[in-house]
Structure formats: structure tokens, C-alpha cells
Write a protein that holds these residues in place. Sequence first.
Motif, PDB file in Angstrom:
ATOM      1  N   ASP A   1       0.908  -1.093   0.070  1.00  0.00           N
ATOM      2  CA  ASP A   1       0.067  -0.090  -0.001  1.00  0.00           C
ATOM      3  C   ASP A   1       0.903   1.231   0.121  1.00  0.00           C
ATOM      4  N   LEU A   2       0.755   2.062  -0.994  1.00  0.00           N
ATOM      5  CA  LEU A   2       1.628   3.357  -1.142  1.00  0.00           C
ATOM      6  C   LEU A   2       1.410   4.308  -0.114  1.00  0.00           C
ATOM      7  N   SER A   3       0.301   4.190   0.643  1.00  0.00           N
ATOM      8  CA  SER A   3       0.067   4.833   1.801  1.00  0.00           C
ATOM      9  C   SER A   3       1.151   5.130   2.882  1.00  0.00           C
TER      10      SER A   3
ATOM     11  N   ARG B   1       3.906   6.735   2.147  1.00  0.00           N
ATOM     12  CA  ARG B   1       4.112   8.200   1.950  1.00  0.00           C
ATOM     13  C   ARG B   1       4.125   8.724   3.290  1.00  0.00           C
TER      14      ARG B   1
ATOM     15  N   VAL C   1      -3.867  11.226   9.484  1.00  0.00           N
ATOM     16  CA  VAL C   1      -3.257  12.022   8.422  1.00  0.00           C
ATOM     17  C   VAL C   1      -3.539  13.338   8.237  1.00  0.00           C
TER      18      VAL C   1
ATOM     19  N   ARG D   1      -1.336  16.452   7.801  1.00  0.00           N
ATOM     20  CA  ARG D   1      -1.133  17.183   6.850  1.00  0.00           C
ATOM     21  C   ARG D   1      -1.373  18.719   7.189  1.00  0.00           C
TER      22      ARG D   1
ATOM     23  N   THR E   1       1.874  13.551   2.569  1.00  0.00           N
ATOM     24  CA  THR E   1       0.838  12.902   3.421  1.00  0.00           C
ATOM     25  C   THR E   1      -0.316  12.451   2.885  1.00  0.00           C
ATOM     26  N   PRO E   2      -0.730  11.021   2.865  1.00  0.00           N
ATOM     27  CA  PRO E   2      -1.794  10.779   2.254  1.00  0.00           C
ATOM     28  C   PRO E   2      -3.168  11.154   2.550  1.00  0.00           C
ATOM     29  N   GLY E   3      -4.116  11.570   1.743  1.00  0.00           N
ATOM     30  CA  GLY E   3      -5.482  12.100   2.366  1.00  0.00           C
ATOM     31  C   GLY E   3      -6.159  10.725   2.597  1.00  0.00           C
ATOM     32  N   THR E   4      -7.150  11.083   3.686  1.00  0.00           N
ATOM     33  CA  THR E   4      -7.933  10.045   4.346  1.00  0.00           C
ATOM     34  C   THR E   4      -8.796   9.044   3.601  1.00  0.00           C
TER      35      THR E   4
ATOM     36  N   LEU F   1      -7.680   7.829   0.630  1.00  0.00           N
ATOM     37  CA  LEU F   1      -6.680   7.070   0.001  1.00  0.00           C
ATOM     38  C   LEU F   1      -6.134   5.611   0.973  1.00  0.00           C
ATOM     39  N   LEU F   2      -6.575   5.709   2.414  1.00  0.00           N
ATOM     40  CA  LEU F   2      -6.146   4.865   3.152  1.00  0.00           C
ATOM     41  C   LEU F   2      -7.355   3.615   3.100  1.00  0.00           C
TER      42      LEU F   2
END
Length: 395
Positions: A203-205, A208, A271, A275, A379-382, A384-385
Motif C-alpha cells: 500500500d503506497l499510503s 507516503r 493523516v 497534513r 501525506t496521504p489523504g484520508t 486513500l487509506l
Amino acid sequence: MDPPNRWVMLSLGVAAQGAGCVFMYGLPFLLPALQAEYGLSLAQAGAVVGAPSAGMLFTLIAWGWIADRFGERIAMAGGLAVATAFLGLAATTGGPGALAVFLGLAGAAGASANAASGRVVLGWFPKERRGVAMGWRQTAQPLGVAVAGAVIPPAAHLWGVRGALLVMAGICLVTTVCVALMVVDPPRPAHAPGHGSASPYGDLSLWRVHGASMLLVVPQFATAAFALTYLVSERHWTVATAGQVVAAAQFAGAGGRLLCGRWSDRAGSRVGPMRRLALINAAAMLCLAAAAGAGNAAAPALLIAALVISMSGNGLAFTAVSELAGAAWAGRAMGAQNTVQNLVAAATPSALGALITHAGFGTAFAVAGALALTASAATPGTGLLRPPAARRPAL
């Protein structure tokens, strides 16, 4: 059997990590004694006191695996017990080379608490209280340094370097016994020991969050490492006054970690606050850069504000990492988080020191502010999690 009091478990985790911080980050209080007893230059003595931090970098992920596989109590108590032994050996050595080696090994062993204490928070605290709990866990470093500041200088004055090292070993020993006797591992899913559990790094999150945390280390150390130097050399404060203000800011930053933890609990997200705080951090650093470049009288106040803000979000990242990784991988993920942050922390003072020498404090603070702005974007957005349960199981 009734579950243990979660706050007692948290207190033991903080104590374990704080005991490690006493010798990992408190050894600089021994610099004058090391120079006097061993005839070392400042650079040589600095290498000795930096040995535990260097040793820690090699074992953080391994200790996280041990905590994931065998439990928090074994990891914390075992690591601190070995650190106690190496500190005792360091106290008996006669040369600075062997002293550095034993201190490095003590740091490698004491790193166990960094990953395992975070797992205690993840396991015993529900999601809606985890932010504050992790904030308390993140106060272990300033508290450990405060204990070192109160204990190490008088011990070195009375008994020399050997006596101070034995005092540190005694603190680790007492903490080891308390952890071994009182910590209860939190319950975990049946697959958590690592048999067939999916890696969260698909997972990229998670990558990040690691990347954003690395970037945010730079403004933290740009202010923490150079605050005293700036106030003394540029604003002509006395060393005593500057030192007191910077020390007070450290405790304010610890309080900020608790407030940010509560903020994330109320927001139901780590996150999102991370951010926003990175944006605030960037704004504070850029305002400081402008003031420092212009020689404005507001620069010292902006410097202290930036220092406190840059310290405050540390717990958000660790909580986000532990939750993204899930119970099966939390120890390793937090070990990786500690490793990447410490690598950047080790490189930042020298890199920014060179930049300050050639371009001034304002430029260095501006670079740190730009990196904080980049961290906010990273920072990933919510949305994207993905929770750990949503990931495809490992084959």
C-alpha cells in the motif's frame, strides 16, 4: 482474568523507552568528563556519545520483528537487559575505542523499546484514545533526557565516567525488572505472529507517511540543533538564557504531542491533522526565515514557536504507521519509521550547518520550510487509506 489497566501498560512502555533515552540521548552530558578522563578532543568525545544512536539504527526493524513475532514484554525486557549488561561492560573498559563499541551495542539492544512500546499503545488502547496514548509515549525522549540532565552530571562529578555509566545501567536494570514482571502483552489476532500475514508495504499510503515523516525531521532539527547557536551568535543572548529557553521549548513540544494526539482522536484521523500541521510548520519556518534574513526582532519568538510546532506532530506519524501496518506488522513498521527518521536526523545538522555557513540562517530555515510544505503534499489523504483487513492476504 481481568485485562490490565491500559494506563499502567502505557506507563511501563514510556518508562522502558525513557530508560533507553537516558543513555542514548543523555550521554552528551558526559562530554566534559569524557574529555577530561580520556584526553579526547570534542570531535572524538562526540563520536563516543553518538555511538548508541548509531547502534540503534542497525536493529530497530529487527526488534520490531521480535515484538511482532514473540510479544512486547519479551522484546522490551530482553533488549533492556542486554543494554544493561553492555553499559556495565562500558563502565569497566579502559579505552575510548572499547567504550564506544560497548555503548554502540547498548544502543542496538536498547532500541527494542522503541518499536515494542508502540505496539503496547496499539494493542491496549482503542482507536478513539490511541492518539493521546501515542502522544504520551512520544514524551519518553524529553523525559529521558530530563532524567539524564538531573542524574548524569552529578554522578560524573562524584564518581567519574564509570560511575555515571553504572547509574545508567542501574536505571535500565530497574526498568527491565518492572517490564518483565508487570507488562502484559495485548491480545492480537491469530495470524499476527507473522505466519501468512500480508505485508502492508504493498500500500503506497504507508510509504507516503514514512516519506513525509523524513521530510518533517528537517525543520525539527533545523530549529532544535541550531536554536541556541542562532540566539547566541545572531541575537547576542547569553548561553545560559538561550539554553533555558530552548529547554523549556522541548517540554512545550512534548505537551504539543499530547494536544495533537487529542486532536487526531477527535478528528478520527491521523493523516488529516498531520497534513494540516505540516502546513502550519511550513508557514512558521518561512516566517522565521524571513525574520532571520531581515534581522527582525521577532525572529527569536518565531524560532521558539517553530521549534515547538515542529516537535508536536511526531506522535501523529507513529500512530498512523502503526494503524496502517496493522497488528501483525506494527513493530516492524514502527522500527522502519524510527530508522528513516534517525537517518535524516543524523544527516540534517551537518548539511544545514554547511548551508548556514555559506548562505546564512534565513536560507537554511527557508529550505526547512519548503520541505515541510512538501511533506504536507506527500501525506496521504484520508480517502486513500485502506485498513489492514482490506488487503489481500499473503500467499
